[in-house]
Design a protein around this motif. Structure first.
Motif, PDB file in Angstrom:
ATOM      1  N   GLU A  40      -8.744   5.414  -4.117  1.00 53.22           N
ATOM      2  CA  GLU A  40     -10.015   5.463  -3.371  1.00 53.22           C
ATOM      3  C   GLU A  40     -11.082   4.628  -4.062  1.00 53.22           C
ATOM      4  O   GLU A  40     -11.893   3.963  -3.407  1.00 53.22           O
ATOM      5  N   GLU A  41     -11.093   4.660  -5.392  1.00 56.85           N
ATOM      6  CA  GLU A  41     -12.087   3.869  -6.137  1.00 56.85           C
ATOM      7  C   GLU A  41     -11.831   2.384  -5.963  1.00 56.85           C
ATOM      8  O   GLU A  41     -12.782   1.591  -5.840  1.00 56.85           O
ATOM      9  N   SER A  85      -8.681   4.867  -9.445  1.00 55.87           N
ATOM     10  CA  SER A  85      -7.852   5.544  -8.451  1.00 55.87           C
ATOM     11  C   SER A  85      -7.795   4.698  -7.180  1.00 55.87           C
ATOM     12  O   SER A  85      -8.565   3.751  -7.017  1.00 55.87           O
ATOM     13  N   LYS A 139      -5.500   0.515  -0.799  1.00 49.97           N
ATOM     14  CA  LYS A 139      -5.819   1.431  -1.896  1.00 49.97           C
ATOM     15  C   LYS A 139      -5.145   0.997  -3.195  1.00 49.97           C
ATOM     16  O   LYS A 139      -5.050   1.773  -4.143  1.00 49.97           O
ATOM     17  N   ARG A 179     -10.456   0.867  -3.350  1.00 49.17           N
ATOM     18  CA  ARG A 179     -10.891   0.479  -2.001  1.00 49.17           C
ATOM     19  C   ARG A 179     -12.410   0.466  -1.881  1.00 49.17           C
ATOM     20  O   ARG A 179     -12.987  -0.471  -1.327  1.00 49.17           O
ATOM     21  N   ALA A 180     -13.061   1.488  -2.415  1.00 54.21           N
ATOM     22  CA  ALA A 180     -14.524   1.559  -2.327  1.00 54.21           C
ATOM     23  C   ALA A 180     -15.180   0.398  -3.070  1.00 54.21           C
ATOM     24  O   ALA A 180     -16.154  -0.201  -2.587  1.00 54.21           O
ATOM     25  N   ASP A 220       0.832  -1.196   0.000  1.00 52.31           N
ATOM     26  CA  ASP A 220       0.000   0.000   0.000  1.00 52.31           C
ATOM     27  C   ASP A 220       0.875   1.259   0.000  1.00 52.31           C
ATOM     28  O   ASP A 220       0.591   2.232  -0.705  1.00 52.31           O
TER      29      ASP A 220
END
Length: 317
Positions: A300-301, A298, A189, A303-304, A148
């Protein structure tokens, strides 16, 4: 020497005859057995195709546990270059049941984690039959934290009957280590691709299998408990493991239908142990495709999407 499973007796008998004919021909060059061998080889292919087209959950469990099935070290040797294993959890010690380190996959730097069962008595003891202790999961966490930090995709290969249930492992926080490893997977991430290459047993498997993409080989299994364990709990009779396996929905086909996994990697006729290089190559291709897709997102994307994937499981049942 080929190891045959109980349901493979027709194949075993035919290949035994082929071996005898080849031995006879080698001892007496005047005897031509090529025609008979060719006929028997055709029958072997037909028998193998027929048997493996009708495998039930218990038979697939046996194939997933086959001693000659390719393990983590076989995959790492063929799929990765510059593999540098990293040892220890920086808290207690090293656990050889989980192999982890840094490598290159198709030239791309990645972090690699997987369970190794071993191929013979010596290596099975060394790797504790693929059943990790807490320090193994804490080592996995350490590698994921590193991945990470340096933006390295994570590839995990799952093959364990479950985490080691010994007293020492429980004293050192087995459940906590598994929970934190699962939490770490969800928080990454960077893209994470997981493949169940043999057995995916309980929390011992999901601790390193909570990925953006989760795949299974055609004859692998993935379950909350072993069929024998489930039979012992439900009926106090481990001999009813076949019945338990059928009812637990542990095969790749079952789990894809339930939305637990993303796709199934086909195995050669007769299982991965008969053509290991073929199945390893197919696994590499599907991992490469998944990383290419996830590489467009990205951090964040990534992980989400991973978190949402697991939140969605069971919603439409």
């Amino acid at each position: 020497m080929q190891t045959y499973l109980d349901f493979e007796k027709p194949i075993s008998d035919l290949e035994g005859k082929i071996h005898e004919l080849k031995k006879l021909a080698s001892e007496d060059e005047s005897i031509d057995t090529s025609e008979e061998i060719g006929r028997l080889e055709t029958r072997v292919r037909e028998a193998t195709r027929e048997i493996y087209s009708k495998l039930g959950a218990w038979e697939k469990t046996q194939v997933a546990r086959h001693p000659q099935r390719p393990h983590f070290l076989d995959y790492s040797a063929h799929l990765f270059t510059d593999f540098t294993p990293l040892a220890g959890d920086r808290n207690f010690g090293e656990d050889a049941a989980i192999q982890a380190g840094l490598a290159r996959f198709n030239g791309m730097p990645v972090a690699v984690i997987g369970q190794e069962k071993g191929h013979d008595t010596k290596t099975r003891l060394k790797h504790n039959f693929g059943s990790p202790r807490p320090e193994g999961y804490r080592k996995a966490i350490r590698i994921m934290e590193m991945a990470d930090r340096f933006h390295l995709p994570v590839i995990t290969l799952i093959d364990t009957a479950g985490a080691y249930p010994g007293v020492g492992a429980e004293e050192r926080g087995q459940a906590e280590a598994i929970a934190r490893s699962t939490e770490m997977c969800l928080g990454l991430k960077v893209p994470m691709v997981s493949v169940v290459i043999g057995e995916g047993g309980s929390g011992g498997a999901i601790a390193i299998a909570t990925g953006n993409r989760v795949y299974m080989l055609e004859h692998s299994i993935y379950s909350v408990i072993s069929p024998e364990g489930a039979a012992s709990i439900l009926w106090r009779d481990s001999t009813r493991a076949r019945e338990a396996a059928t009812n637990m929905k542990i095969t790749a086909e079952d789990l894809k239908g339930l939305g637990i996994i993303d796709d199934i990697i086909p195995e050669p006729v007769g299982g991965a142990h008969r053509e290991p290089e073929t199945v390893i190559s197919a696994t590499g291709k599907i991992i490469a495709s998944a990383l290419e897709d996830l590489g467009r997102l990205s951090g964040e994307e990534v992980r989400a999407a991973r978190r949402q994937k697991f939140l969605d499981i069971g919603r439409n049942l």
